[in-house]
Design an enzyme around this catalytic site. Structure first.
Site, mmCIF file in Angstrom:
data_model
loop_
_atom_site.group_PDB
_atom_site.id
_atom_site.type_symbol
_atom_site.label_atom_id
_atom_site.label_comp_id
_atom_site.label_asym_id
_atom_site.label_seq_id
_atom_site.Cartn_x
_atom_site.Cartn_y
_atom_site.Cartn_z
ATOM 1 N N ASP A 102 0.832 -1.194 0.000
ATOM 2 C CA ASP A 102 0.000 0.000 0.000
ATOM 3 C C ASP A 102 0.873 1.253 0.000
ATOM 4 O O ASP A 102 2.037 1.223 0.413
ATOM 5 C CB ASP A 102 -0.910 0.015 1.229
ATOM 6 C CG ASP A 102 -1.948 -1.090 1.196
ATOM 7 O OD1 ASP A 102 -2.209 -1.631 0.096
ATOM 8 O OD2 ASP A 102 -2.476 -1.432 2.270
ATOM 9 N N LYS A 103 0.292 2.353 -0.418
ATOM 10 C CA LYS A 103 1.037 3.606 -0.523
ATOM 11 C C LYS A 103 1.669 4.001 0.811
ATOM 12 O O LYS A 103 2.795 4.512 0.859
ATOM 13 C CB LYS A 103 0.100 4.726 -1.015
ATOM 14 C CG LYS A 103 0.797 6.044 -1.287
ATOM 15 C CD LYS A 103 -0.182 7.067 -1.862
ATOM 16 C CE LYS A 103 0.504 8.401 -2.150
ATOM 17 N NZ LYS A 103 -0.428 9.404 -2.714
#
Length: 243
Positions: A102-103
């Site tokens: 995930d970012k």
């Protein structure tokens, strides 16, 4: 293999640039200067030198990236910087991240153009272990830990596979742990913690299969995998595939 293709694969220039280099006499094969770009090579047995420097043919490349928060795990993105921008000067064509983080997640990310290895590492049937360091709001009771270990409902059709939980610390409203899973469902770690009443506030991947994050690798930095790291990953996926 044509000599100009060999040189392009070694990323010594564009096709036109390497052709020009060959015509200028900058390339030798078995200590003999070659001026024909379409000269046919035996890449297993011929010795190729460029400006006196011997070249070993390589078309598969493997990199360990310490992914920082704030970049997306993609080759291209219209709105945010990508992990591939951090490897803009890395050798190898068609490099891509293996799986995704995930970012806002940090940690180990494997980047390679070895599609077969990537497929094996990501295949749901292979059950390759991935270990994360997790900081959470909430309290992890013994019963909640057993739920994580035995399988928890995260809203999909089936419970998560059994996981390994190592509780590192716990206070009145937060805890840290290492969590090892063998799946790669969407936002899986965050959803597992939510399923037992907690909330992830920091997430970092420490390892994938036999590959562990190099502690000396700074956030945003990358390095090539060692020969042993590559061999260990291939042996792991071969063994898993044979089960």
């Amino acid at each position: 293999m044509r000599l100009d293709k060999f040189l392009c694969d070694m990323q010594l220039g564009t096709r036109s640039q390497v052709k020009e280099a060959v015509r200028k006499g900058l390339v030798s094969v078995n200590d003999q200067t070659i001026t024909s770009p379409d000269f046919k090579l035996d890449i297993k047995n011929d010795n190729v030198s460029y400006e006196g420097r011997q070249l070993m043919y390589q078309n598969l490349f493997y990199y360990m990236l310490h992914k920082p928060a704030g970049v997306v795990t993609a080759t291209k993105d219209q709105q945010a910087p990508t992990v591939m921008e951090l490897l803009s000067d890395a050798r190898g064509k068609n490099l891509a991240p293996v799986g995704r983080l995930d970012k806002d997640t940090e940690g180990l990310l494997l980047v390679t153009n070895d599609g077969e290895l990537a497929h094996r590492l990501l295949s749901p049937e292979k059950h390759v272990e991935k270990t994360y360091y997790v900081e959470c709001f909430g309290v992890l009771t013994t019963d909640k830990q057993k739920l994580l270990e035995n399988g928890v409902d995260i809203g999909d059709k089936a419970l998560t596979h059994p996981a390994d939980v190592r509780l590192l610390s716990q206070c009145a409203c937060s805890y840290t742990m290492e969590l090892t899973i063998t799946e790669g469902r969407f936002h899986q770690v965050k959803r597992m913690i939510q399923a037992v009443g907690g909330q992830v506030i920091y997430l970092k991947r420490l390892s994938m299969g036999t590959l562990s994050l190099d502690r000396g690798l700074q956030k945003g930095a990358y390095r090539p995998l060692t020969e042993k790291e590559i061999l260990d990953l291939k042996q792991l996926t071969n063994m898993v595939a044979a089960r």
